[in-house]
Design a protein around this motif. Structure first.
Motif, PDB file in Angstrom:
ATOM      1  N   LEU A 403      34.900  68.722 -53.211  1.00 34.93           N
ATOM      2  CA  LEU A 403      33.708  68.206 -53.878  1.00 34.93           C
ATOM      3  C   LEU A 403      33.601  66.696 -53.710  1.00 34.93           C
ATOM      4  CD1 LEU A 403      33.837  70.206 -57.244  1.00 34.93           C
ATOM      5  CD2 LEU A 403      32.674  70.820 -55.125  1.00 34.93           C
ATOM      6  N   THR A 404      34.752  66.048 -53.501  1.00 34.21           N
ATOM      7  CA  THR A 404      34.764  64.589 -53.349  1.00 34.21           C
ATOM      8  C   THR A 404      35.022  64.220 -51.895  1.00 34.21           C
ATOM      9  OG1 THR A 404      37.122  64.508 -53.908  1.00 34.21           O
ATOM     10  CG2 THR A 404      35.544  64.275 -55.713  1.00 34.21           C
ATOM     11  N   GLN A 405      34.991  62.927 -51.600  1.00 36.23           N
ATOM     12  CA  GLN A 405      34.971  62.472 -50.214  1.00 36.23           C
ATOM     13  C   GLN A 405      36.324  62.474 -49.528  1.00 36.23           C
ATOM     14  OE1 GLN A 405      32.945  58.708 -49.818  1.00 36.23           O
ATOM     15  NE2 GLN A 405      31.090  59.441 -50.839  1.00 36.23           N
ATOM     16  N   ASP A 406      37.394  62.713 -50.286  1.00 37.41           N
ATOM     17  CA  ASP A 406      38.730  62.719 -49.695  1.00 37.41           C
ATOM     18  C   ASP A 406      39.093  61.350 -49.107  1.00 37.41           C
ATOM     19  OD1 ASP A 406      41.074  64.044 -49.380  1.00 37.41           O
ATOM     20  OD2 ASP A 406      40.539  65.049 -47.525  1.00 37.41           O
ATOM     21  N   ARG A 407      38.412  60.315 -49.589  1.00 38.00           N
ATOM     22  CA  ARG A 407      38.734  58.939 -49.185  1.00 38.00           C
ATOM     23  C   ARG A 407      38.926  58.130 -50.459  1.00 38.00           C
ATOM     24  NH1 ARG A 407      34.436  59.660 -45.469  1.00 38.00           N
ATOM     25  NH2 ARG A 407      33.089  58.330 -46.770  1.00 38.00           N
ATOM     26  N   ILE A 408      40.056  58.359 -51.100  1.00 39.49           N
ATOM     27  CA  ILE A 408      40.328  57.718 -52.388  1.00 39.49           C
ATOM     28  C   ILE A 408      40.550  56.216 -52.185  1.00 39.49           C
ATOM     29  CG2 ILE A 408      41.975  57.598 -54.285  1.00 39.49           C
ATOM     30  CD1 ILE A 408      42.360  60.571 -54.034  1.00 39.49           C
ATOM     31  N   ALA A 409      39.891  55.431 -53.011  1.00 39.70           N
ATOM     32  CA  ALA A 409      40.042  53.970 -52.955  1.00 39.70           C
ATOM     33  C   ALA A 409      40.622  53.472 -54.272  1.00 39.70           C
ATOM     34  CB  ALA A 409      38.690  53.311 -52.700  1.00 39.70           C
ATOM     35  N   LEU A 410      41.506  52.474 -54.185  1.00 36.80           N
ATOM     36  CA  LEU A 410      42.057  51.852 -55.392  1.00 36.80           C
ATOM     37  C   LEU A 410      40.989  50.951 -55.998  1.00 36.80           C
ATOM     38  CD1 LEU A 410      44.406  51.316 -57.281  1.00 36.80           C
ATOM     39  CD2 LEU A 410      45.193  49.530 -55.707  1.00 36.80           C
ATOM     40  N   GLU A 411      40.483  51.370 -57.144  1.00 37.05           N
ATOM     41  CA  GLU A 411      39.376  50.652 -57.787  1.00 37.05           C
ATOM     42  C   GLU A 411      39.881  49.432 -58.545  1.00 37.05           C
ATOM     43  OE1 GLU A 411      35.258  50.252 -58.938  1.00 37.05           O
ATOM     44  OE2 GLU A 411      36.329  51.293 -57.334  1.00 37.05           O
ATOM     45  N   ARG A 412      40.983  49.566 -59.281  1.00 33.22           N
ATOM     46  CA  ARG A 412      41.552  48.453 -60.038  1.00 33.22           C
ATOM     47  C   ARG A 412      42.990  48.775 -60.429  1.00 33.22           C
ATOM     48  NH1 ARG A 412      37.574  49.683 -65.137  1.00 33.22           N
ATOM     49  NH2 ARG A 412      36.190  50.141 -63.403  1.00 33.22           N
ATOM     50  N   HIS A 413      43.720  47.740 -60.813  1.00 31.32           N
ATOM     51  CA  HIS A 413      45.097  47.889 -61.309  1.00 31.32           C
ATOM     52  C   HIS A 413      45.170  47.121 -62.614  1.00 31.32           C
ATOM     53  CE1 HIS A 413      45.435  44.033 -59.032  1.00 31.32           C
ATOM     54  NE2 HIS A 413      44.805  44.731 -58.094  1.00 31.32           N
ATOM     55  N   THR A 414      45.426  47.853 -63.691  1.00 32.25           N
ATOM     56  CA  THR A 414      45.262  47.265 -65.024  1.00 32.25           C
ATOM     57  C   THR A 414      46.519  47.452 -65.862  1.00 32.25           C
ATOM     58  OG1 THR A 414      44.463  49.251 -66.178  1.00 32.25           O
ATOM     59  CG2 THR A 414      42.850  48.036 -64.865  1.00 32.25           C
ATOM     60  N   ASP A 415      46.572  46.619 -66.943  1.00 32.86           N
ATOM     61  CA  ASP A 415      47.613  46.857 -67.936  1.00 32.86           C
ATOM     62  C   ASP A 415      47.172  48.010 -68.837  1.00 32.86           C
ATOM     63  OD1 ASP A 415      45.730  45.880 -69.744  1.00 32.86           O
ATOM     64  OD2 ASP A 415      46.581  43.864 -69.768  1.00 32.86           O
ATOM     65  N   VAL A 416      47.903  48.285 -69.886  1.00 30.00           N
ATOM     66  CA  VAL A 416      47.650  49.483 -70.682  1.00 30.00           C
ATOM     67  C   VAL A 416      46.326  49.438 -71.424  1.00 30.00           C
ATOM     68  CG1 VAL A 416      50.077  50.066 -70.950  1.00 30.00           C
ATOM     69  CG2 VAL A 416      48.982  48.514 -72.592  1.00 30.00           C
ATOM     70  N   PHE A 417      45.716  48.234 -71.542  1.00 26.51           N
ATOM     71  CA  PHE A 417      44.445  48.135 -72.265  1.00 26.51           C
ATOM     72  C   PHE A 417      43.272  47.794 -71.348  1.00 26.51           C
ATOM     73  CE2 PHE A 417      47.551  47.004 -75.699  1.00 26.51           C
ATOM     74  CZ  PHE A 417      47.423  48.210 -76.378  1.00 26.51           C
ATOM     75  N   GLY A 418      43.498  47.842 -70.027  1.00 28.20           N
ATOM     76  CA  GLY A 418      42.393  47.681 -69.092  1.00 28.20           C
ATOM     77  C   GLY A 418      42.270  46.332 -68.446  1.00 28.20           C
TER      78      GLY A 418
END
Length: 925
Positions: A403-418
């Motif tokens: 159902l999805t594009q099979d091209r996963i991109a890293l959107e962000r890298h966050t601490d436990v609160f965003g």
């Protein structure tokens, strides 16, 4: 024996053996099947294999390598070539093609040809040499046509299967590195820098090769484990054990059977988790699997839904033949006085009622369908899966990549609160770059993100100490690295809930401050993660723990007391083609159910994006609490199933099948293998892991539901063309035999000689050889199609007698109009009825191939038109040809031809009216 020949045996094996069918189709372990089918001790070859593997298990690593004339860092290409000449290719002749002479014998050896041969012998005994020769030619022609067609079909199937190769990662050593391994004091785990890892088809492996194994790999041969890290292997295919078995490089305890040896792995099994290097001990037919396959063949295999359906049709035809032939014998024996002649005629009727060309038509239709599917980027591994493909009414599929594009991109890298956190990215990068187990799209996304946007972030200064591989129960994995100052850190990443369950603290802010993971903190963290999930983002948690300096071996139990650092947040957007594909599948009667290991919030977001608005979901933990009856009701009400393990997927597929659905399952990961096997038709992609491709019946060259929708339609077209032949032939032959019964009761002579009846039947069958290439109306493939012997019987009884109405009218015309009332005029009677019967039978091909008006609303394919016209010309010309006397014919009187045209037009008109009534009353397919 090839799969096509097994299909032929199942088509007509019912003449001799009644197969029992079971929709629940339990796949048995090979050893269990071996014991049940043989009931005796293993043969000499099996004992030899067992001794060789026992010796490999008992040798130390260096002795095992030296015994196979291998080296600590693999074989050279020259050594491989020498060993391949000695041991052959690493293939098991389980699906190998027969020698041509054996295949030719199989093409002859069917009940129909045997009956014809009996007729030839009886004709010879009664002195009718011409009939003997002609029937012999018919047998040879039937056998040869099937032989040629099946050869072409087999070759096409092999070409398609060769497009999808299962490979193995192998170590190759340049020639200059050859050393005497017996002089080495131990097995060097650190390979020389010029040793290459190469991906090779598994059939190229030889004894002495070193293969590198990881989660999802098929075991390509019988092997001795050289190194292992948390290696778990599923031996269910061989031993029936439900749980994976852990394997080690060294034996820690004695073993009873070779399958109990902790340092042996076998062809036919697969790696569930962990990594290993293994030494190939035996390949191909010399493996345990190869030896067992020679003994077993497919004797205990339950029929598939396709085979069971065709088997049911065969039994239907047999029952009619067993009823009609004795009646014909008795009527002609008493009325004509010659029981020998009556017996020959009754045998001819039995042959006439059975479709001689059915094996060839089925084989050609399936092969043609497979070739057509390959043009749509769908590769069929097993031809009889095509019908199941068309019959599928429920498709279970994973979310990611489908159902999805099979091209996963890293959107962000966050601490436990965003908040953005580079520490989270650094730990995740160290985990991904050092792990050697089951690498996935998430790892690739992390590495790509760092490479493109964080050039200063590298793994330099860190040394990998150990690894705890991923598995689908824990849904997390860990690596342990040592920094420049000597501190060791365990870095764990995985599914949010699973990582959180082994954490005791939380890192706060950019400083190294931490807080206890109490109930209040846990709720706040879960709320932050849920908010990301609602946006359709996938959350992967990252946690760490400082390890003891002296500890170098780590296990799953060390994943405890961790500190949660933050999240890696990924975006996997829906494909643009998913929504129209789901709509098209629904239009064609296929409902889609989404089975995913991901969280329900992410899955719900994706489902809404692709048009599944009112999607009810069920979680794996809820399924655990359900018995089979409750689950059977639940799978009908829900469309989304989230947080699933492989066992959950298998149970869901089994519940749907138990409810009477024909279920397809689409998956490409190791966690999908059990469900692929449990489904009626397993569907994978050529980029899937080995075990998924091995378990699947159909391989997609493009991971798209739109491709799948096209494949479903082609599978239905294939089924419709097979159904055309069976319907046409059974109804036409039944009508012909019914006419024979009427004529036999009232005529002073046989309405048609046995030889004439056989020739007519053969010509009619030849007119349908092109049916696999026929066009199919769009309306006939709009919904799932299944075998229904009752429908075929109803169709035969409904349309068969229609031809008898005009046959009896022809009798009356010949009796009173042309004066064919005695033995002296029987050749005239038989010649006229032969031509009329053949023309109406051939016409039925066009009348009953579609519910629409022939030649106006629905036109047959050109090959079928040419074939039927050719047979019509041959049928009319035969009584006028020099061969007429050999068949007992004489030229037709000119006065008969206008009546013949009128009879044919009347038959076409009545059939058109009746098929419209039939379609309204019962439907067409």
């Amino acid at each position: 024996m090839s799969r096509l020949d097994r299909l032929f045996q199942l088509l007509f094996g019912a003449f001799f053996t009644r197969y029992k069918t079971d929709r629940r189709f339990r796949r048995r372990a090979i050893l269990e099947t071996f014991r049940s089918s043989s009931g005796s001790k293993p043969d000499k070859a099996l004992r030899y294999v067992s001794r060789a593997m026992r010796r490999a298990a008992q040798d130390d690593v260096m002795e095992a390598i030296a015994r196979l004339s291998s080296h600590t860092d693999g074989l050279t290409e020259g050594e491989v070539e020498r060993y391949r000449k000695r041991f052959g290719r690493n293939t098991v002749d389980f699906e190998a093609a027969m020698p041509w002479w054996k295949h030719l014998w199989q093409c002859y050896r069917n009940p129909f040809n045997i009956l014809l041969t009996v007729l030839a012998v009886l004709s010879a005994l009664t002195g009718d040499l011409r009939a003997t020769i002609i029937i012999g030619i018919m047998v040879l022609l039937s056998t040869f046509i099937r032989f040629v067609q099946e050869n072409r079909s087999n070759q096409a199937a092999e070409r398609l299967k060769n497009m999808v190769n299962t490979t193995a990662s192998v170590l190759r050593r340049p020639p200059k590195n050859e050393v005497n391994t017996r002089k080495n004091s131990g097995f060097d785990l650190h390979l020389k820098s010029d040793v290459r890892h190469v991906e090779l088809p598994i059939h190229d492996l030889v004894p002495g090769d070193h293969v590198v194994l990881s989660a999802g790999d098929m075991i390509p041969a019988d092997c001795r484990v050289l190194t292992a890290k948390d290696l778990f292997v599923s031996q269910a295919a061989m031993t029936g054990e439900a749980l994976p078995v852990e394997k080690f490089a060294l034996l820690s305890q004695p073993f009873e059977t070779v399958f109990d040896a902790a340092n042996l792995v076998f062809m036919g099994t697969n790696v569930v988790s962990g990594t290993a290097t293994a030494l190939v001990v035996a390949t191909g037919q010399h493996t345990y699997f190869g030896r067992l396959s020679e003994r077993l063949g497919m004797r205990d295999r339950n029929p598939t839904a396709f085979e069971a359906g065709v088997n049911g049709v065969s039994w239907l035809l047999i029952r009619f033949a067993l009823v009609m032939a004795p009646i014909v014998l008795l009527i002609n024996g008493f009325t004509k006085g010659s029981w020998v002649e009556a017996s020959v005629f009754a045998l001819s009727v039995a042959v006439g009622l059975t479709p001689e060309m059915l094996p060839m038509i089925v084989t050609s239709t399936l092969a043609r369908g497979a070739v057509a599917l390959s043009r749509k980027k769908v590769i069929v591994k097993h031809l009889d899966a095509i019908q199941n493909f068309g019959a599928m009414d429920v498709l279970c599929t994973d979310k990611t990549g489908t159902l999805t594009q099979d091209r996963i991109a890293l959107e962000r890298h966050t601490d436990v609160f965003g908040g953005i956190s580079n520490d989270v990215l650094r730990y995740a990068y160290l985990n991904s770059v050092h792990q050697t187990g089951l690498r996935n799209l998430l790892d690739d996304a992390v590495l790509q993100h760092v490479e493109l946007q964080h050039d200063l972030l590298t793994a330099q200064g860190y040394q990998k100490i150990d690894e705890i591989p991923f598995d689908f129960e824990r849904k997390r994995m860990s690596v342990v690295v040592e920094g420049r100052t000597g501190e060791r850190t365990l870095i764990c990443k995985g599914a949010f809930e699973e990582v959180l369950s082994v954490c005791e603290g939380v890192k706060l802010g950019a400083e190294n401050e931490s807080a206890a993971l109490d109930e209040d903190m846990s709720e706040r963290i879960r709320a932050a993660a849920a908010d990301l999930n609602r946006q359709g983002l996938r959350v992967v948690a990252v946690a760490i723990r400082q390890a003891r300096g002296g500890q170098s071996v780590f296990q799953v139990s060390d994943e405890a007391g961790l500190t949660l650092v933050g999240y890696m947040v990924f975006l996997d957007p829906p494909k643009e083609s998913s929504a129209p594909a789901l709509k098209a599948l629904a239009t064609h009667g296929v409902s889609v159910k989404v089975l995913t290991g991901d969280t329900e919030l992410v899955a719900l977001h994706v489902c809404r994006e692709v048009g599944l608005e009112h999607c009810r979901y069920l979680l794996g933990v809820q399924i655990d609490k359900m018995n089979d009856g409750t689950l059977a009701h639940a799978v009908e009400r829900h469309q989304l199933f989230a947080r699933l393990t492989p066992a959950h997927k298998e149970r869901i597929v089994g519940a749907l099948r138990g409810n009477g659905h024909v279920v397809g399952f689409m998956g490409d990961g190791i966690n999908d293998a059990p469900a692929l096997r449990a489904a009626d038709v397993g569907i994978s992609v050529d980029t899937g892991v080995d075990i998924a491709k091995e378990a699947a019946d159909i391989i997609l060259l493009e991971k798209s539901l739109m491709v799948l929708e096209q494949g479903v339609l082609e599978g239905r077209r294939t089924f419709v063309n097979m159904l055309k032949y069976i319907r046409m032939t059974t109804s036409s032959n039944f009508g012909n035999v019914f006419s024979v019964l009427v004529g036999s009761a009232f005529l002073p002579f046989l309405p048609m000689l046995p030889l004439q009846l056989l020739v007519q039947n053969l010509l009619y069958d030849l007119s349908q050889v092109a049916l696999p290439f026929d066009n199919v109306d769009d309306g006939l493939v709009s919904r799932p199609l299944k075998w229904d012997p009752r429908d075929i019987g109803r169709f035969m009884l409904f349309f068969g007698p229609l031809s008898s109405v005009f046959d009896i009218a022809t009798y009356a015309l010949l009796w009173w109009g042309l004066g064919a009332q005695d033995i002296a005029h029987q050749a005239l009677f038989q010649s006229c009825w032969f031509v009329e019967g053949l023309l109406t039978q051939t016409l039925i091909v066009h009348m009953l191939r579609s519910p629409k008006l022939p030649f106006v609303q629905s036109t047959a394919a050109l090959p079928l038109i040419v074939a039927t016209l050719t047979i019509i010309v041959v049928g009319i010309a035969l009584p006028l040809s020099p061969l007429a006397g050999s068949f007992g014919f004489e030229p037709l009187p000119k006065a008969f031809y206008p009546w013949l045209l009128l009879i044919i037009l009347g038959y076409a008109a009545l059939t058109t009216v009746m098929k419209r009534f039939y379609a309204r009353r019962f439907g067409w397919v």
